[in-house]
Design a protein around this motif. Sequence first.
Motif, PDB file in Angstrom:
ATOM      1  N   THR A 151      10.628 -49.125  -7.030  1.00  0.00           N
ATOM      2  CA  THR A 151      11.129 -50.455  -7.380  1.00  0.00           C
ATOM      3  C   THR A 151      11.364 -51.250  -6.096  1.00  0.00           C
ATOM      4  O   THR A 151      12.032 -50.759  -5.187  1.00  0.00           O
ATOM      5  CB  THR A 151      12.467 -50.342  -8.150  1.00  0.00           C
ATOM      6  OG1 THR A 151      12.263 -49.448  -9.238  1.00  0.00           O
ATOM      7  CG2 THR A 151      12.924 -51.692  -8.663  1.00  0.00           C
ATOM      8  N   PRO A 152      10.805 -52.450  -6.007  1.00  0.00           N
ATOM      9  CA  PRO A 152      11.004 -53.229  -4.778  1.00  0.00           C
ATOM     10  C   PRO A 152      12.440 -53.761  -4.681  1.00  0.00           C
ATOM     11  O   PRO A 152      13.091 -53.998  -5.694  1.00  0.00           O
ATOM     12  CB  PRO A 152      10.015 -54.376  -4.926  1.00  0.00           C
ATOM     13  CG  PRO A 152       9.816 -54.524  -6.391  1.00  0.00           C
ATOM     14  CD  PRO A 152       9.960 -53.138  -6.974  1.00  0.00           C
ATOM     15  N   ILE A 153      12.901 -53.937  -3.450  1.00  0.00           N
ATOM     16  CA  ILE A 153      14.251 -54.449  -3.198  1.00  0.00           C
ATOM     17  C   ILE A 153      14.177 -55.965  -3.028  1.00  0.00           C
ATOM     18  O   ILE A 153      13.342 -56.456  -2.260  1.00  0.00           O
ATOM     19  CB  ILE A 153      14.803 -53.809  -1.902  1.00  0.00           C
ATOM     20  CG1 ILE A 153      14.910 -52.291  -2.081  1.00  0.00           C
ATOM     21  CG2 ILE A 153      16.133 -54.423  -1.493  1.00  0.00           C
ATOM     22  CD1 ILE A 153      15.235 -51.547  -0.801  1.00  0.00           C
ATOM     23  N   PRO A 154      15.011 -56.715  -3.738  1.00  0.00           N
ATOM     24  CA  PRO A 154      15.020 -58.165  -3.499  1.00  0.00           C
ATOM     25  C   PRO A 154      15.670 -58.463  -2.153  1.00  0.00           C
ATOM     26  O   PRO A 154      16.699 -57.879  -1.824  1.00  0.00           O
ATOM     27  CB  PRO A 154      15.860 -58.716  -4.648  1.00  0.00           C
ATOM     28  CG  PRO A 154      16.679 -57.574  -5.144  1.00  0.00           C
ATOM     29  CD  PRO A 154      15.977 -56.307  -4.768  1.00  0.00           C
ATOM     30  N   GLN A 155      15.059 -59.308  -1.365  1.00  0.00           N
ATOM     31  CA  GLN A 155      15.624 -59.589  -0.048  1.00  0.00           C
ATOM     32  C   GLN A 155      15.394 -61.027   0.376  1.00  0.00           C
ATOM     33  O   GLN A 155      14.274 -61.532   0.312  1.00  0.00           O
ATOM     34  CB  GLN A 155      15.008 -58.654   0.998  1.00  0.00           C
ATOM     35  CG  GLN A 155      15.885 -58.535   2.225  1.00  0.00           C
ATOM     36  CD  GLN A 155      15.242 -57.791   3.372  1.00  0.00           C
ATOM     37  OE1 GLN A 155      14.059 -57.973   3.656  1.00  0.00           O
ATOM     38  NE2 GLN A 155      16.010 -56.972   4.046  1.00  0.00           N
ATOM     39  N   ARG A 156      16.465 -61.688   0.820  1.00  0.00           N
ATOM     40  CA  ARG A 156      16.309 -63.057   1.306  1.00  0.00           C
ATOM     41  C   ARG A 156      15.808 -63.041   2.734  1.00  0.00           C
ATOM     42  O   ARG A 156      16.260 -62.272   3.562  1.00  0.00           O
ATOM     43  CB  ARG A 156      17.640 -63.800   1.185  1.00  0.00           C
ATOM     44  CG  ARG A 156      17.819 -64.340  -0.237  1.00  0.00           C
ATOM     45  CD  ARG A 156      19.213 -64.788  -0.518  1.00  0.00           C
ATOM     46  NE  ARG A 156      19.597 -65.942   0.277  1.00  0.00           N
ATOM     47  CZ  ARG A 156      20.661 -66.702  -0.034  1.00  0.00           C
ATOM     48  NH1 ARG A 156      21.381 -66.442  -1.108  1.00  0.00           N
ATOM     49  NH2 ARG A 156      20.991 -67.729   0.718  1.00  0.00           N
ATOM     50  N   SER A 157      14.855 -63.913   3.013  1.00  0.00           N
ATOM     51  CA  SER A 157      14.252 -63.959   4.339  1.00  0.00           C
ATOM     52  C   SER A 157      14.845 -65.097   5.153  1.00  0.00           C
ATOM     53  O   SER A 157      15.433 -66.031   4.611  1.00  0.00           O
ATOM     54  CB  SER A 157      12.746 -64.146   4.198  1.00  0.00           C
ATOM     55  OG  SER A 157      12.182 -64.436   5.453  1.00  0.00           O
ATOM     56  N   GLY A 158      14.664 -65.011   6.462  1.00  0.00           N
ATOM     57  CA  GLY A 158      15.179 -66.056   7.335  1.00  0.00           C
ATOM     58  C   GLY A 158      14.184 -67.162   7.618  1.00  0.00           C
ATOM     59  O   GLY A 158      14.545 -68.231   8.088  1.00  0.00           O
ATOM     60  N   GLY A 159      12.915 -66.913   7.308  1.00  0.00           N
ATOM     61  CA  GLY A 159      11.876 -67.894   7.596  1.00  0.00           C
ATOM     62  C   GLY A 159      11.902 -69.046   6.605  1.00  0.00           C
ATOM     63  O   GLY A 159      12.707 -69.068   5.671  1.00  0.00           O
ATOM     64  N   SER A 160      11.004 -69.996   6.833  1.00  0.00           N
ATOM     65  CA  SER A 160      10.974 -71.198   5.996  1.00  0.00           C
ATOM     66  C   SER A 160       9.567 -71.487   5.506  1.00  0.00           C
ATOM     67  O   SER A 160       8.598 -71.325   6.254  1.00  0.00           O
ATOM     68  CB  SER A 160      11.451 -72.408   6.800  1.00  0.00           C
ATOM     69  OG  SER A 160      12.683 -72.140   7.435  1.00  0.00           O
ATOM     70  N   ILE A 161       9.449 -71.856   4.255  1.00  0.00           N
ATOM     71  CA  ILE A 161       8.206 -72.438   3.732  1.00  0.00           C
ATOM     72  C   ILE A 161       8.684 -73.669   2.959  1.00  0.00           C
ATOM     73  O   ILE A 161       8.902 -73.618   1.752  1.00  0.00           O
ATOM     74  CB  ILE A 161       7.426 -71.466   2.819  1.00  0.00           C
ATOM     75  CG1 ILE A 161       7.255 -70.092   3.497  1.00  0.00           C
ATOM     76  CG2 ILE A 161       6.058 -72.043   2.467  1.00  0.00           C
ATOM     77  CD1 ILE A 161       6.533 -69.054   2.639  1.00  0.00           C
TER      78      ILE A 161
END
Length: 463
Positions: free
Chosen positions: A395-405
């Motif tokens: 199961t993949p882990i939800p993770q917030r990223s620091g980059g921007s789109i």
Amino acid sequence: MKSAKPYIEEHKDRFLTELIDLLKIPSISADKAYANDVIKTADVIKESLEKAGCDKVEICDTPGYPIVYGEKMLDPKLPTILVYGHYDVQPPDPINLWDSPPFEPVIKKTELHPEGAIFARGSCDDKGQMYMHVKAMEYMTATNQLPCNVKFMIEGEEEVGSESLGWFVERNQEKLANDVILISDTGMIANDIPSITTGLRGLSYVEVEVTGPNRDLHSGLYGGAVANPINVLTKMIASLHDDDNHITIPGFYDKVEELSKEERAKMAEAPFSKEAYCKALDIEDVYGEAGYTTNERNSIRPTLDVNGIWGGYTGEGAKTVIASKAYAKISMRLVPDQNWKEITELFKNHFESIAPKGVTVKVNPHHGGTAYVTPIDSLGYKAASNAYETTFGKTPIPQRSGGSIPIVALFEKELKSKTILMGFGLDSDAIHSPNEHFGIWNYLKGIETIPQFYHEFTKLKNS
Ligand code: BES
Ligand code: MN
Ligand code: MN
């Protein structure tokens, strides 16, 4: 849906050579000298989408670089997935730090990529990840397994702010109508720890100019008696953080979304080794805002960083001089619910207000963007999670990223749909840096996982 593995195994060499050919074109959007290469890349993408089975592919002209649009509409009653990616790349500078030329791709093994990685500018960000979608499409059409409608929108200005894409999206809402947006332009925790990106930070990017005397001065004749713009600029910049590394701009944190204890505890469950993190970067310790962990500092907290600073004499040897001007480029990464235009304004007012007498300060805003957070209880997220489970067995882990789109927030506003960020790069793949690379295993895993998403999403949508 059948596993794409046998198809991938059979066509793997061609999948690699096609990507390598794409990586040879220096589609640097920031540098006008490469305009022809950027446009040529759009043509190559168009051709590849046609070959992959799209029915209608067009080069859409914009005030800037063209957008490649392609679609295959099976049935209006079926769900529609909109795939977004970008074919432009960052400038390769500093070029002398590359071990091999940035636009002459080579495959080399690394510790994290024992099966080899392609070293080239754009290999991970985003040509390689975008091209996984083209090959996933090829697989689904070639084997008659495309379960839903698909639209592709591949742009050439992401690395410079996506201005033309904003223009295009506002004018083409109907053409771009979809049930979910799918993007591979982020990363995952590790090859054996799959994760899905659930957040992107916003951005405010400014350039500042400090002017002192009207000409460069002899640093002996005038030194000590007039403001030195470089001394002043560095002092002003240093004052933007306090001893706890909080940002000192008044009002900067006013709208920052604070996460609950529960949410922070959930975040802390993601595997993280400070030792490995430091070792990979050759640093003795991490550094950042007091009261937050490394994973929080680089995802849910806003930041301010100097990206470049210059002025005075930087040539060989010494020149005794007080420069007339000093400059810096500064980025602020933002979080929900900070408004980038407001933050830019706060920065400007504050920076001008702290300038001492004897210098003048100009703040020139560049581009900006809004942060984005995607819920984990949406159909799209569940479909993605199931897809990873099938191909990674975890199961993949939800993770917030620091980059921007930045365009993702605009997609939600204009197209009213959620974006799913299925990234297959690693933080150590050196995007935007010399020696950018993308693991061959990751490239092929992406091609394998994407069709599963199509399948899961269609299934969930119809149930
Ligand atoms: N693909 C990156 C963003 C990214 C990378 C997000 C990894 C999450 C994980 C994108 O191409 C990028 O570089 N965006 C810029 C912003 C843009 C306005 C220049 C960025 O984040 O600096
Ligand atoms: Mn990118
Ligand atoms: Mn990028």
